[in-house]
Motif scaffolding. Structure first.
Motif, PDB file in Angstrom:
ATOM      1  N   ILE A  64      16.149  27.082  64.457  1.00  0.00           N
ATOM      2  CA  ILE A  64      17.569  26.778  64.620  1.00  0.00           C
ATOM      3  C   ILE A  64      17.754  25.391  64.032  1.00  0.00           C
ATOM      4  CG2 ILE A  64      19.426  26.319  66.271  1.00  0.00           C
ATOM      5  CD1 ILE A  64      18.669  29.233  66.256  1.00  0.00           C
ATOM      6  N   PRO A  65      18.673  25.145  63.126  1.00  0.00           N
ATOM      7  CA  PRO A  65      19.631  26.123  62.635  1.00  0.00           C
ATOM      8  C   PRO A  65      18.949  27.245  61.853  1.00  0.00           C
ATOM      9  CG  PRO A  65      19.764  24.106  61.335  1.00  0.00           C
ATOM     10  CD  PRO A  65      18.802  23.851  62.454  1.00  0.00           C
ATOM     11  N   LEU A  66      19.654  28.357  61.750  1.00  0.00           N
ATOM     12  CA  LEU A  66      19.120  29.510  61.035  1.00  0.00           C
ATOM     13  C   LEU A  66      18.890  29.162  59.568  1.00  0.00           C
ATOM     14  CD1 LEU A  66      21.452  32.274  62.491  1.00  0.00           C
ATOM     15  CD2 LEU A  66      19.016  31.963  62.977  1.00  0.00           C
ATOM     16  N   PRO A  67      17.853  29.732  58.960  1.00  0.00           N
ATOM     17  CA  PRO A  67      17.575  29.465  57.546  1.00  0.00           C
ATOM     18  C   PRO A  67      18.547  30.208  56.626  1.00  0.00           C
ATOM     19  CG  PRO A  67      16.029  31.071  58.387  1.00  0.00           C
ATOM     20  CD  PRO A  67      16.851  30.617  59.568  1.00  0.00           C
ATOM     21  N   THR A  68      18.641  29.765  55.399  1.00  0.00           N
ATOM     22  CA  THR A  68      19.465  30.440  54.395  1.00  0.00           C
ATOM     23  C   THR A  68      18.610  31.273  53.441  1.00  0.00           C
ATOM     24  OG1 THR A  68      19.427  28.474  53.006  1.00  0.00           O
ATOM     25  CG2 THR A  68      21.307  28.721  54.513  1.00  0.00           C
ATOM     26  N   SER A  69      17.304  31.276  53.664  1.00  0.00           N
ATOM     27  CA  SER A  69      16.385  32.099  52.882  1.00  0.00           C
ATOM     28  C   SER A  69      15.265  32.568  53.806  1.00  0.00           C
ATOM     29  CB  SER A  69      15.809  31.288  51.720  1.00  0.00           C
ATOM     30  OG  SER A  69      14.904  32.073  50.966  1.00  0.00           O
ATOM     31  N   LEU A  70      14.966  33.852  53.747  1.00  0.00           N
ATOM     32  CA  LEU A  70      13.860  34.436  54.516  1.00  0.00           C
ATOM     33  C   LEU A  70      13.133  35.422  53.624  1.00  0.00           C
ATOM     34  CD1 LEU A  70      15.371  35.369  58.019  1.00  0.00           C
ATOM     35  CD2 LEU A  70      13.540  33.735  57.587  1.00  0.00           C
ATOM     36  N   GLY A  71      11.840  35.281  53.517  1.00  0.00           N
ATOM     37  CA  GLY A  71      11.051  36.225  52.729  1.00  0.00           C
ATOM     38  C   GLY A  71      11.530  36.358  51.293  1.00  0.00           C
ATOM     39  N   ALA A  87      24.987  32.175  53.304  1.00  0.00           N
ATOM     40  CA  ALA A  87      24.956  32.687  54.668  1.00  0.00           C
ATOM     41  C   ALA A  87      23.645  32.326  55.357  1.00  0.00           C
ATOM     42  CB  ALA A  87      25.134  34.203  54.652  1.00  0.00           C
ATOM     43  N   SER A  88      23.735  32.085  56.658  1.00  0.00           N
ATOM     44  CA  SER A  88      22.535  31.890  57.476  1.00  0.00           C
ATOM     45  C   SER A  88      21.985  33.258  57.850  1.00  0.00           C
ATOM     46  CB  SER A  88      22.894  31.109  58.741  1.00  0.00           C
ATOM     47  OG  SER A  88      23.366  29.824  58.408  1.00  0.00           O
ATOM     48  N   LEU A  89      20.661  33.371  57.899  1.00  0.00           N
ATOM     49  CA  LEU A  89      20.009  34.665  58.096  1.00  0.00           C
ATOM     50  C   LEU A  89      19.295  34.753  59.439  1.00  0.00           C
ATOM     51  CD1 LEU A  89      18.384  34.953  54.552  1.00  0.00           C
ATOM     52  CD2 LEU A  89      20.630  35.772  55.299  1.00  0.00           C
ATOM     53  N   PHE A  90      19.497  35.874  60.132  1.00  0.00           N
ATOM     54  CA  PHE A  90      18.771  36.164  61.366  1.00  0.00           C
ATOM     55  C   PHE A  90      17.482  36.918  61.078  1.00  0.00           C
ATOM     56  CE2 PHE A  90      23.008  35.772  63.284  1.00  0.00           C
ATOM     57  CZ  PHE A  90      22.710  35.019  64.413  1.00  0.00           C
TER      58      PHE A  90
END
Length: 124
Positions: A64-71, A87-90
């Motif tokens: 937190i804060p949520l990342p803007t890139s995952l994988g 966008a922030s990613l869950f």
């Protein structure tokens, strides 16, 4: 403006978007509200992108804060005024991405672009 009115005005990111992928193939990208899986999504709301081959494995956000890139996956929202908002990613997986519509997104029809490695999925 009430939250309900804002939600109804921001009838974007919805209903079965067809996107071209750099690999000369076509893939279907659908965006829905995570509240009711409907096509209307408002600023600050949690949305889901549905499709195929977004990511090679499921990756949840762990910060937190949520990342803007995952994988290696990113989601860009272009609002009705042409502003490009990250966008922030869950969570990302092969067939689903859960993300937050940026709170500063203008009401109206927008575009969602998902970038995953060399593949790009885009639609109104």
């Amino acid at each position: 403006m009430s939250t309900i009115h804002r939600s109804l005005c921001f009838a974007t990111l919805a209903v079965s978007l067809t996107a071209s992928v750099f690999a000369q193939t076509t893939s279907t990208l659908t965006n829905t509200s995570m509240a009711n899986y409907g096509p209307i999504v408002a600023p600050d709301a949690i949305a889901a992108a549905w499709g195929t081959n977004f990511a090679s494995q499921s990756t949840p956000a762990t910060t937190i804060p949520l990342p803007t890139s995952l994988g290696g996956v990113q989601v860009l929202v272009t609002d009705s005024k042409g502003s490009k908002l990250t966008a922030s990613l869950f969570m990302v997986s092969s067939g689903q991405i859960n993300y937050v519509i940026p709170g500063t997104a203008a009401l109206g029809t927008g575009t969602v672009t998902v970038t995953s490695g060399s593949n790009t999925f885009q639609g109104p």
